[in-house]
Design a protein around this motif. Structure first.
Motif, PDB file in Angstrom:
ATOM      1  N   ARG A 174      21.552   4.585   6.646  1.00 54.99           N
ATOM      2  CA  ARG A 174      22.782   3.963   7.152  1.00 54.99           C
ATOM      3  C   ARG A 174      22.473   2.619   7.825  1.00 54.99           C
ATOM      4  O   ARG A 174      23.210   1.653   7.662  1.00 54.99           O
ATOM      5  CB  ARG A 174      23.484   4.915   8.129  1.00 54.99           C
ATOM      6  CG  ARG A 174      24.910   4.518   8.438  1.00 54.99           C
ATOM      7  CD  ARG A 174      25.754   5.711   8.817  1.00 54.99           C
ATOM      8  NE  ARG A 174      27.039   5.339   9.376  1.00 54.99           N
ATOM      9  CZ  ARG A 174      28.135   5.143   8.653  1.00 54.99           C
ATOM     10  NH1 ARG A 174      28.097   5.287   7.350  1.00 54.99           N
ATOM     11  NH2 ARG A 174      29.269   4.823   9.236  1.00 54.99           N
ATOM     12  N   GLU A 226      20.081  17.949  14.438  1.00 50.47           N
ATOM     13  CA  GLU A 226      21.541  17.838  14.592  1.00 50.47           C
ATOM     14  C   GLU A 226      22.070  16.784  13.626  1.00 50.47           C
ATOM     15  O   GLU A 226      21.349  15.870  13.246  1.00 50.47           O
ATOM     16  CB  GLU A 226      21.884  17.504  16.046  1.00 50.47           C
ATOM     17  CG  GLU A 226      21.272  16.207  16.583  1.00 50.47           C
ATOM     18  CD  GLU A 226      22.090  14.974  16.279  1.00 50.47           C
ATOM     19  OE1 GLU A 226      23.194  15.122  15.745  1.00 50.47           O
ATOM     20  OE2 GLU A 226      21.606  13.870  16.573  1.00 50.47           O
ATOM     21  N   LYS A 283      15.909  13.952   8.314  1.00 54.42           N
ATOM     22  CA  LYS A 283      16.834  13.518   9.372  1.00 54.42           C
ATOM     23  C   LYS A 283      16.685  12.019   9.676  1.00 54.42           C
ATOM     24  O   LYS A 283      17.666  11.273   9.748  1.00 54.42           O
ATOM     25  CB  LYS A 283      16.583  14.343  10.640  1.00 54.42           C
ATOM     26  CG  LYS A 283      17.193  13.781  11.891  1.00 54.42           C
ATOM     27  CD  LYS A 283      18.702  13.844  11.878  1.00 54.42           C
ATOM     28  CE  LYS A 283      19.294  12.926  12.916  1.00 54.42           C
ATOM     29  NZ  LYS A 283      20.675  13.183  13.191  1.00 54.42           N
ATOM     30  N   TYR A 313      29.494   1.984  22.196  1.00 57.55           N
ATOM     31  CA  TYR A 313      28.767   1.583  20.984  1.00 57.55           C
ATOM     32  C   TYR A 313      29.623   1.636  19.736  1.00 57.55           C
ATOM     33  O   TYR A 313      29.267   1.050  18.717  1.00 57.55           O
ATOM     34  CB  TYR A 313      27.468   2.389  20.818  1.00 57.55           C
ATOM     35  CG  TYR A 313      27.603   3.731  20.145  1.00 57.55           C
ATOM     36  CD1 TYR A 313      27.829   4.883  20.883  1.00 57.55           C
ATOM     37  CD2 TYR A 313      27.478   3.856  18.768  1.00 57.55           C
ATOM     38  CE1 TYR A 313      27.929   6.110  20.263  1.00 57.55           C
ATOM     39  CE2 TYR A 313      27.579   5.086  18.143  1.00 57.55           C
ATOM     40  CZ  TYR A 313      27.808   6.203  18.889  1.00 57.55           C
ATOM     41  OH  TYR A 313      27.906   7.425  18.263  1.00 57.55           O
TER      42      TYR A 313
HETATM   43  N1  SAJ Z   1      28.608   0.525  12.195  1.00 52.11           N
HETATM   44  C1  SAJ Z   1      28.824  -0.710  11.578  1.00 52.11           C
HETATM   45  N2  SAJ Z   1      29.356  -0.747  10.323  1.00 52.11           N
HETATM   46  C2  SAJ Z   1      29.684   0.393   9.648  1.00 52.11           C
HETATM   47  C3  SAJ Z   1      29.448   1.658  10.263  1.00 52.11           C
HETATM   48  C4  SAJ Z   1      28.906   1.686  11.550  1.00 52.11           C
HETATM   49  O1  SAJ Z   1      28.547  -1.771  12.146  1.00 52.11           O
HETATM   50  O2  SAJ Z   1      30.189   0.279   8.515  1.00 52.11           O
HETATM   51  C5  SAJ Z   1      28.030   0.589  13.566  1.00 52.11           C
HETATM   52  C6  SAJ Z   1      28.929   1.300  14.586  1.00 52.11           C
HETATM   53  O3  SAJ Z   1      29.885   0.431  15.116  1.00 52.11           O
HETATM   54  C7  SAJ Z   1      27.895   1.762  15.619  1.00 52.11           C
HETATM   55  C8  SAJ Z   1      26.685   2.099  14.760  1.00 52.11           C
HETATM   56  O4  SAJ Z   1      26.866   1.404  13.538  1.00 52.11           O
HETATM   57  O5  SAJ Z   1      27.543   0.730  16.516  1.00 52.11           O
HETATM   58  C9  SAJ Z   1      26.471   3.566  14.499  1.00 52.11           C
HETATM   59  O6  SAJ Z   1      27.699   4.231  14.287  1.00 52.11           O
HETATM   60  P1  SAJ Z   1      27.937   5.371  13.184  1.00 52.11           P
HETATM   61  O7  SAJ Z   1      29.331   5.830  13.322  1.00 52.11           O
HETATM   62  O8  SAJ Z   1      27.512   4.877  11.842  1.00 52.11           O
HETATM   63  O9  SAJ Z   1      26.895   6.528  13.544  1.00 52.11           O
HETATM   64  P2  SAJ Z   1      26.516   7.316  14.909  1.00 52.11           P
HETATM   65  O10 SAJ Z   1      25.326   6.635  15.531  1.00 52.11           O
HETATM   66  O11 SAJ Z   1      27.696   7.565  15.769  1.00 52.11           O
HETATM   67  O12 SAJ Z   1      26.031   8.730  14.292  1.00 52.11           O
HETATM   68  C10 SAJ Z   1      24.982   8.760  13.345  1.00 52.11           C
HETATM   69  C11 SAJ Z   1      25.446   9.534  12.106  1.00 52.11           C
HETATM   70  N3  SAJ Z   1      24.479   9.365  11.035  1.00 52.11           N
HETATM   71  C12 SAJ Z   1      24.820   8.936   9.788  1.00 52.11           C
HETATM   72  O13 SAJ Z   1      25.943   8.641   9.484  1.00 52.11           O
HETATM   73  C13 SAJ Z   1      23.718   8.870   8.778  1.00 52.11           C
HETATM   74  C14 SAJ Z   1      25.621  10.990  12.492  1.00 52.11           C
HETATM   75  O14 SAJ Z   1      25.955  11.774  11.354  1.00 52.11           O
HETATM   76  C15 SAJ Z   1      24.313  11.550  13.099  1.00 52.11           C
HETATM   77  O15 SAJ Z   1      24.439  12.907  13.497  1.00 52.11           O
HETATM   78  C16 SAJ Z   1      24.010  10.721  14.334  1.00 52.11           C
HETATM   79  O16 SAJ Z   1      23.839   9.358  13.912  1.00 52.11           O
HETATM   80  C17 SAJ Z   1      22.729  11.247  14.974  1.00 52.11           C
HETATM   81  O17 SAJ Z   1      22.843  11.886  16.043  1.00 52.11           O
HETATM   82  O18 SAJ Z   1      21.659  11.091  14.406  1.00 52.11           O
END
Ligand code: SAJ
Length: 399
Positions: A205, A145, A198, A311
């Motif tokens: 990130r 996913e 994946k 989160y």
């Molecule tokens: N965060 C930061 N700084 C940033 C971006 C995010 O501190 O610049 C933090 C957010 O506040 C959060 C965490 O990182 O606590 C993760 O948030 P996110 O929006 O980056 O990602 P997720 O966990 O909601 O979703 C991720 C996504 N993966 C990537 O962007 C590579 C999503 O596309 C995936 O489908 C998902 O993981 C998954 O299910 O694997």
């Protein structure tokens, strides 16, 4: 094509609904009776933009939920894959148990797609042996996913997808199903490459967020504004630094890199350090809270209000959230008053459900999550520590 989706959580529910809304016959299965009852009584089980409308469309097309797998041509497994806290290795028990249940009911030769994120090699090590033991010889596929909570529906439709299979023929068959809703490129590969790519996406990130978090600490020592430094550096055509924050939560980015660290401890120094840096951010936030309290003569932890328990912004998912990490790591923080507009039932001690009561009872507000709701609220008269750089009030403390 009849499809049975196993696990109706954050990934399985939207996936089932979008398949049903696009011409497939879909039954969703979840072992949780409450989830199944709610769905069959037309109640959507979590908040996500557009999910309600999609649910209506899917219901019109005959989507129903069950507590056990049913006979189908294709199974899609979307159950959680936790990791073991000490060893950091994946715990495949939910995927294994879902596969076993499916094998009991399936006709020989059906397709078994695993969407759950797994550590590279999991399918060969933990799933293939179970499948080989049975006499059903299903075709195994890994289609990880790839959707972002908060933008799930548009990402389901527009993101590129990866389909890993043992043969081109099976990959093409699965591609035709995903094409019914997915407009992005669908890349075909083998199962192990799909697994690795994946986990690598989320690790990429995590490392980049860790870099931003480290920069926040460097700039603080240097007496500089990290947001301005990042804004200027990002003007370079090949630089794209992410934003620092109070930590990394969610069930993806804060979990998946551990799979690589657990399996390849000697070769993952950078990945491991990035995890440590991100995991240390809630403690860094606490140290800053103590400094700010001193500067403002705030002497009681119960006068500190934490805004945000999820989160990230505008989702109702609390898994591994930085606020929960803070409460877990630091005993004194249990005295803080917590508020989150998206968590409408009491989940933890000292949680206030009403914003005005929350704001009345505290002197320092710590913004841990930048929910849209905050835009309409006044923090006037409060000391504010904004770990998300979300507001522009004068005298706001930043990370
Ligand atoms: N965060 C930061 N700084 C940033 C971006 C995010 O501190 O610049 C933090 C957010 O506040 C959060 C965490 O990182 O606590 C993760 O948030 P996110 O929006 O980056 O990602 P997720 O966990 O909601 O979703 C991720 C996504 N993966 C990537 O962007 C590579 C999503 O596309 C995936 O489908 C998902 O993981 C998954 O299910 O694997």
């Amino acid at each position: 094509m009849k499809i049975n989706v196993i696990g109706l959580g954050y990934i399985g529910l939207p996936t089932s609904l979008i398949l049903a809304a696009n011409g497939n016959t879909v039954v969703g299965t979840d072992t949780n009776q409450e989830i199944v009852n709610k769905l069959n009584n037309n109640i959507v089980t979590f908040e996500e933009g557009g999910l309600g409308d999609l649910f209506l469309e899917a219901s019109k097309s005959g989507f129903t939920a069950e507590t056990h797998p049913v006979k189908a041509d294709m199974y899609i497994i979307t159950v959680p894959t936790p990791y073991m806290k000490e060893s950091k290795l994946i715990d495949p028990k939910y995927v294994q148990s879902a596969v076993r249940q499916v094998l009991e009911v399936m006709n020989a030769g059906a397709i078994l797609v695993i969407e759950s994120t797994v550590s590279p090699g999991t399918i060969d090590k933990y799933i293939r042996p179970i499948v080989l033991e049975s006499n059903k010889s299903p075709e195994l596929v890994h289609a990880p996913e790839r959707i972002l909570p908060g933008a799930m529906i548009s990402e389901l439709i527009n993101n590129s997808r990866t389909i890993g299979a043992d043969s081109q023929e099976v990959a093409e068959k699965v591609k035709r199903v995903y094409e019914t809703f997915c407009k992005g490129e669908i890349v075909l590969t083998d199962i192990r490459t799909a697994e690795m790519s994946k986990v690598v996406e989320n690790t990429y990130r995590d490392i980049n967020i860790a870099f931003a978090n480290e920069l926040a600490q460097v700039c603080r020592e240097a007496g500089l504004d990290v947001y301005e430094v990042i804004r200027i550096a990002n003007k370079h055509p090949r630089v794209n630094i992410l934003q620092p924050g109070p930590g990394v939560g969610g069930h993806c980015i804060s979990v998946d890199p551990w799979f690589l660290v657990g399996d390849y401890p000697e070769s993952t120094k950078l990945i491991h350090q990035a995890r440590r840096t991100n995991d240390s951010m809630p403690n860094y936030v606490f140290d800053r809270i103590v400094e700010i309290m001193k500067e403002n003569n705030i002497t009681e932890f119960s006068k500190v209000g934490i805004y945000g328990l999820t989160y990230k912004e505008n989702v109702d998912d609390m898994r591994e959230s930085p606020t929960l990490q803070l409460l877990e790591n630091i005993p004194q923080s249990k005295e803080f008053i917590i508020y989150d507009p998206l968590i409408i039932e009491k989940k933890i001690a000292n949680q206030e459900l009403d914003f005005s009561n929350f704001i009345k009872s505290v002197e320092l507000v710590v913004i841990m999550v930048n929910h849209d709701q905050l835009k309409n609220q006044s923090l006037e008269g409060k000391v504010v520590f904004d770990t998300k750089n979300s507001i522009t009030l004068p005298n706001t403390y930043k990370l």
